[in-house]
Write a protein that holds these residues in place. Structure first.
Motif: not given
Length: 107
Positions: A21-50
């Protein structure tokens, strides 16, 4: 096992759960992610709940077959409509519980 071995075991289990859990947070803390990836990651909670809810709504556990007329599905539809209309989590939970209780009394 000795108390020292238990402490080592608990420490190892803690690292095994903390590091993934910590390593991805530390790795991505000061990097910018593309908007499509941010949008895609936002769908994960809905997919898991479904994925967690769909089997109990659409299938019969005893026969492992599709069961469209289940009580849970019949209650979930008006509860979903209430949730979409009001956007109230507490109200949705109360309405769902009330409808499930009423349906159990009627059926």
């Amino acid at each position: 096992m000795t108390p020292g071995e238990y402490l080592l075991l608990f420490g190892g289990m803690g690292l095994a759960t903390y590091l993934p859990r910590a390593l991805p947070l530390l790795y991505l803390a000061h990097r910018s992610m593309p908007q499509w990836l941010i949008d895609w990651l936002g769908l994960i909670p809905v997919a898991i709940l479904s994925a967690l809810i769909a089997p109990s709504l659409f299938t019969d556990a005893a026969t492992r077959s599709l069961a469209i007329g289940k009580l849970e599905l019949l209650v979930a539809i008006p509860t979903l409509l209430f949730a979409i209309k009001t956007r109230s989590l507490g109200g949705t939970v109360l309405i769902g519980m009330l409808l499930y209780w009423l349906a159990g009394q009627v059926i």
